[in-house]
Write a protein that holds these residues in place. Structure first.
Motif, mmCIF file in Angstrom:
data_model
loop_
_atom_site.group_PDB
_atom_site.id
_atom_site.type_symbol
_atom_site.label_atom_id
_atom_site.label_comp_id
_atom_site.label_asym_id
_atom_site.label_seq_id
_atom_site.Cartn_x
_atom_site.Cartn_y
_atom_site.Cartn_z
ATOM 1 N N GLY A 1 33.897 34.536 51.297
ATOM 2 C CA GLY A 1 34.612 35.561 52.057
ATOM 3 C C GLY A 1 35.030 35.084 53.431
ATOM 4 N N GLU A 2 34.138 34.358 54.093
ATOM 5 C CA GLU A 2 34.463 33.825 55.418
ATOM 6 C C GLU A 2 35.581 32.798 55.335
ATOM 7 N N ARG A 3 35.563 31.992 54.243
ATOM 8 C CA ARG A 3 36.621 31.003 54.064
ATOM 9 C C ARG A 3 37.965 31.694 53.875
ATOM 10 N N LEU A 4 37.974 32.761 53.067
ATOM 11 C CA LEU A 4 39.215 33.515 52.866
ATOM 12 C C LEU A 4 39.726 34.078 54.184
ATOM 13 N N ARG A 5 38.819 34.673 54.953
ATOM 14 C CA ARG A 5 39.215 35.279 56.223
ATOM 15 C C ARG A 5 39.760 34.224 57.188
ATOM 16 N N THR A 6 39.121 33.052 57.219
ATOM 17 C CA THR A 6 39.583 31.969 58.094
ATOM 18 C C THR A 6 40.989 31.528 57.726
ATOM 19 N N ILE A 7 41.230 31.337 56.428
ATOM 20 C CA ILE A 7 42.555 30.908 55.974
ATOM 21 C C ILE A 7 43.598 31.976 56.302
ATOM 22 N N ARG A 8 43.223 33.234 56.101
ATOM 23 C CA ARG A 8 44.165 34.332 56.386
ATOM 24 C C ARG A 8 44.546 34.340 57.864
ATOM 25 N N LYS A 9 43.555 34.182 58.738
ATOM 26 C CA LYS A 9 43.830 34.197 60.175
ATOM 27 C C LYS A 9 44.648 32.988 60.601
ATOM 28 N N GLU A 10 44.369 31.825 59.965
ATOM 29 C CA GLU A 10 45.151 30.624 60.279
ATOM 30 C C GLU A 10 46.615 30.812 59.921
ATOM 31 N N LEU B 1 40.253 42.468 48.683
ATOM 32 C CA LEU B 1 40.197 41.404 49.673
ATOM 33 C C LEU B 1 39.169 41.728 50.748
ATOM 34 N N SER B 2 39.175 42.966 51.211
ATOM 35 C CA SER B 2 38.249 43.396 52.244
ATOM 36 C C SER B 2 36.800 43.241 51.782
ATOM 37 N N ARG B 3 36.549 43.568 50.532
ATOM 38 C CA ARG B 3 35.193 43.447 49.992
ATOM 39 C C ARG B 3 34.787 41.975 49.859
ATOM 40 N N TYR B 4 35.752 41.113 49.544
ATOM 41 C CA TYR B 4 35.469 39.677 49.492
ATOM 42 C C TYR B 4 35.108 39.175 50.891
ATOM 43 N N GLU B 5 35.921 39.538 51.866
ATOM 44 C CA GLU B 5 35.732 39.038 53.229
ATOM 45 C C GLU B 5 34.412 39.494 53.842
ATOM 46 N N THR B 6 33.948 40.669 53.474
ATOM 47 C CA THR B 6 32.687 41.196 54.022
ATOM 48 C C THR B 6 31.475 40.826 53.169
ATOM 49 N N GLY B 7 31.715 40.097 52.087
ATOM 50 C CA GLY B 7 30.610 39.662 51.245
ATOM 51 C C GLY B 7 30.074 40.721 50.305
ATOM 52 N N GLN B 8 30.816 41.811 50.135
ATOM 53 C CA GLN B 8 30.363 42.890 49.257
ATOM 54 C C GLN B 8 30.737 42.641 47.798
ATOM 55 N N ARG B 9 31.570 41.638 47.587
ATOM 56 C CA ARG B 9 32.005 41.332 46.232
ATOM 57 C C ARG B 9 32.059 39.814 46.055
ATOM 58 N N ILE B 10 31.603 39.351 44.895
ATOM 59 C CA ILE B 10 31.611 37.919 44.582
ATOM 60 C C ILE B 10 32.632 37.679 43.473
ATOM 61 N N PRO B 11 33.517 36.692 43.640
ATOM 62 C CA PRO B 11 34.580 36.471 42.657
ATOM 63 C C PRO B 11 34.092 35.732 41.412
ATOM 64 N N LYS B 12 34.815 35.905 40.328
ATOM 65 C CA LYS B 12 34.579 35.104 39.133
ATOM 66 C C LYS B 12 35.251 33.750 39.355
ATOM 67 N N ILE B 13 34.781 32.747 38.644
ATOM 68 C CA ILE B 13 35.312 31.398 38.846
ATOM 69 C C ILE B 13 36.811 31.331 38.544
ATOM 70 N N THR B 14 37.269 32.137 37.583
ATOM 71 C CA THR B 14 38.700 32.136 37.263
ATOM 72 C C THR B 14 39.517 32.661 38.441
ATOM 73 N N GLN B 15 38.960 33.622 39.171
ATOM 74 C CA GLN B 15 39.646 34.161 40.345
ATOM 75 C C GLN B 15 39.679 33.130 41.459
ATOM 76 N N VAL B 16 38.577 32.408 41.629
ATOM 77 C CA VAL B 16 38.520 31.362 42.651
ATOM 78 C C VAL B 16 39.596 30.311 42.378
ATOM 79 N N GLN B 17 39.699 29.915 41.133
ATOM 80 C CA GLN B 17 40.688 28.896 40.752
ATOM 81 C C GLN B 17 42.110 29.392 40.984
#
Length: 207
Positions: free
Chosen positions: A22-31, A50-66
């Motif tokens: 989530g922190e990585r997503l937020r960093t890329i978004r801000k960049e 997206l908000s739930r990912y960034e706050t760590g409330q949701r964990i993605p499936k590997i297919t979503q990460v890819q």
């Protein structure tokens, strides 16, 4: 962690901070200077998800990460966050160090290397070198920093920004020759020594 045991026999006391997905997503978004709505649209998801990912409330499936990694043009490993080694490496870096891409440009320029030269000496691909520069990579991934330290003979602390680069007396070409010599067979080493009028190396027979 063997590398850190060798590089830092008496490790400094540091608080290791991991970068999560989530922190990585937020960093890329801000960049990219994008809002959550814009970034969610780029990823093909909703602002709520997206908000739930960034706050760590949701964990993605590997297919979503890819999928996200493909749309952001980064690796899935990078998007997933820090490994233990990466987290330790990044925690050793000073918070106010210059960005890695700037260090990379300055060091290779001091060495007189253009992109083809960097590719030849380091073994990186043309694409990898251009990614570092064009995307303005802020921090060097640990494997990359180790590879550059080994092939260019530059201390690891230079790539982390903890030490200024000091040009060495030996040229890049001379270092390449020395590396090739070290990796050559005994026969090839002795051929080179013969050309330099040096005593040949005697083969040590195992008892």
């Amino acid at each position: 962690m063997e590398f850190f045991k060798k590089e830092y026999p008496e490790p400094p006391k540091i608080d290791i901070e991991y970068v999560s997905f989530g922190e990585r997503l937020r960093t890329i978004r801000k960049e990219k200077g994008m809002s959550q709505d814009e970034f969610a649209n780029l990823l093909g998801t909703s602002k709520q998800v997206l908000s739930r990912y960034e706050t760590g409330q949701r964990i993605p499936k590997i297919t979503q990460v890819q999928l996200y990694a493909s749309r952001l043009n980064v690796s899935a490993d990078y998007l997933m966050g820090d490994s233990a080694e990466e987290a330790t490496f990044n925690s050793l870096c000073k918070g106010d160090h210059p960005p890695f891409y700037k260090i990379f440009i300055d060091v290779t320029w001091e060495m007189g290397l253009d992109i083809p030269g960097i590719v030849r000496v380091t073994g990186l691909t043309d694409w990898q070198v251009r990614v570092i520069i064009i995307r303005q990579l802020k921090d060097a991934p640990l494997p990359l920093a180790l590879k550059l330290s080994d092939t260019l003979g530059v201390p690891l602390e230079v790539w982390t920004g903890d030490q200024m680069y000091t040009p060495r007396d030996i040229s890049v070409e001379a270092r390449e020759v020395a590396r090739a010599y070290d990796q050559a067979s005994l026969k090839d080493r002795n051929t080179a020594r013969l050309a330099l009028d040096l005593e040949p190396i005697k083969e040590v027979k195992q008892k």
